[in-house]
Enzyme design. Sequence first.
Site, PDB file in Angstrom:
ATOM      1  CD  GLU A   1      41.501 -27.078  30.906  1.00  0.00           C
ATOM      2  OE1 GLU A   1      41.848 -27.676  29.903  1.00  0.00           O
ATOM      3  OE2 GLU A   1      40.662 -26.155  30.912  1.00  0.00           O
TER       4      GLU A   1
ATOM      5  CG  ASP B   1      39.505 -16.771  29.443  1.00  0.00           C
ATOM      6  OD1 ASP B   1      38.983 -17.863  29.154  1.00  0.00           O
ATOM      7  OD2 ASP B   1      40.643 -16.662  29.931  1.00  0.00           O
TER       8      ASP B   1
END
Lengths: 269, 408
Positions: free
Chosen positions: A49, A60
């Site tokens: 990824e 995040d």
Amino acid sequence: MSNHLPEVFQRCERENRAALVGYLTAGDPNVQTSERLMLTLAEQVDILEIGMPFSDPAADGPTIQAASERALTAGAHIDDVFAIAKRVRQAKPEIGIVLMGYANVPYTMGFELFASKAKQSGVDGVLLVDIPAEESGICAEAFKSQNLSQIMLLAPTSTEERIKLAVNIAEGFIYYVSLAGITGAEMGEVAKIKEKLSLIRQYTKLPICVGFGVKTPKQAESIALFADGVVVGSHFVSQITSNIDDRDAMLSSLSSTASAMAEVMKRQG
Amino acid sequence: MDYDLEIKHAPDEGGHFGKYGGRFAAETLMQPLKEIEDAFFEAWADPEFHTERLDLLKNYVGRMTPLYYAKQLSEKVGGAKIYLKREDLNHTGAHKVNNTIGQALLARRMGKKKVIAETGAGQHGVATATVAAMFNMQCDIYMGREDIRRQAPNVFRMKLLGANVIAVDSGTGTLKDAVNEALRVWVASCEDTYYIFGTAAGPHPFPLMVRQFHTVIGQEARKQCLEQAGRLPDVAVACVGGGSNAMGLLHPMWDDEGVRLVAVEAGGHGLETGEHAASLAKGRPGIIHGSLSYVLDDDEGQISANAHSISAGLDYPGVGPELAHMMDVGRLNLDSATDDEALQAFEMLTKTEGIIPALESSHALAAGIRIAAGMSSNKIVLINLSGRGDKDLNTVMEKFGFHTEGQL
């Protein structure tokens, strides 16, 4: 126009193991080192990824926020992300490659151009954190026309109604977020994750990978028992953070951490 | 007064205003957002909700706020008659409380015990901390480090009111980063926590909901203008950061075709310098903080770190999606005022009318004065004075070179 994701999961299935999905932010800590890190990680994972750095990564935690900031400060551009993907594809023809990030970057480029560049770089799928099922129409055609899988997230807060909505659009695999939180937080309770996966499986035959908060081989092992894949992100990024001034140590630390994770993907019996 | 509770120019089911808006949020937040949407529509249809909300707006906030004909200012400018909608006279000193009362009532209906909010200038933070104190809710306010420095008095007020003020160091340390951080915290706590979003931006239903809670401004102003001047204004002017006071004043006049609606963005150091917060004038469509709207970003979609305004409340690289839609359909006129123009307007209103405006509102004043100057005295320019300037005294003193020692 091939897409590696179905083969990757078939291969793992045959080998009776879960797929290891590894995340790093492209361009962290700089483009050159990032390419080495990605190639190193690609040796150990089934799916790589590649994070597209973004100025405002609202989903995040501190680890990946800092990675994004380092990458952008070091001058990473979206074309560097494609270049890294291409390099990884040349080195590892069989693995899955997925781009992960936030909508504004591909939106600004234009989803058609973005999708075509991604495909030319050997990318198999795209996961945009802030494009839920309801808004997926904005990019669906562009991705479909390039045979790029639109990877959808599901979360502990996803109702059955939302699961149906997402699996209807999702391709490649479902990314299940182990906890209601941001990347790098504590992993959710295994029993609850397992229960939710059973529910999701009632609606889809797509492989399901579990991520967010997987930091130890022990945790990864517990997930690998019932999930089709385990995603490790912040923990790999931390190997950069903790060896920031020593590139060799960074690479070897990432390699050994990833190898330890890869080992526990195999299911016994 | 009797307020019109009909939801006009509603977005589609997914919260889209034309091509803008929507719900570009992480999957984890989709269900919590849906729950807020359901709770909002259910509450909005419940007369008891409005009875309590409007009672608080009247007796706690002090609505309706006056519409004031600024005779001295108008004469000095020498053009159209300038009317000021005095949102600065609300409890807590700005329009923001109209929204926090509404959302806090909603949070209570939903059984949430804790509220969080982002704040730029601190006005939304103060308004949130205020209602949290009144409703006995735990309250965390996220505020950029740079804004904490610029808006010290408001930080102290929030703390006095019992809120935790959490400094946000990431990114540019301003409003956009405070929103990011509040979103991150909310993802992990949405079960017991309500996020009181402060402006008419963000994911659906916030743009709609915040607009609805603020339409009291425009509805009152419209009625007051008819009563005092016998007609509607020719121009209505409001400053735009995210767009809450602008939507509040302008939206109820959308269908009044004779009224020119003007949104004033922060011109910062000048639109040509790149250091401004004029998302509508100088930005382009983009996706940030849960909705598709105009944003200031670079060629690769990275959100601008150069967004700048002397007023912390306008220093935001995005804007509410409905404003983008109103601009696209030609119902919104854009204008801007630089830092210096805002300061001049600040000083002018203070000296002529004895009213110290917020720096945000000073942008609306600067543009409103400019527009009024070019019109004849039988015309009316209505300006939203969205907040009072007490919180900005430090900034203004610095700019005017005013030091307490030896100058008093």
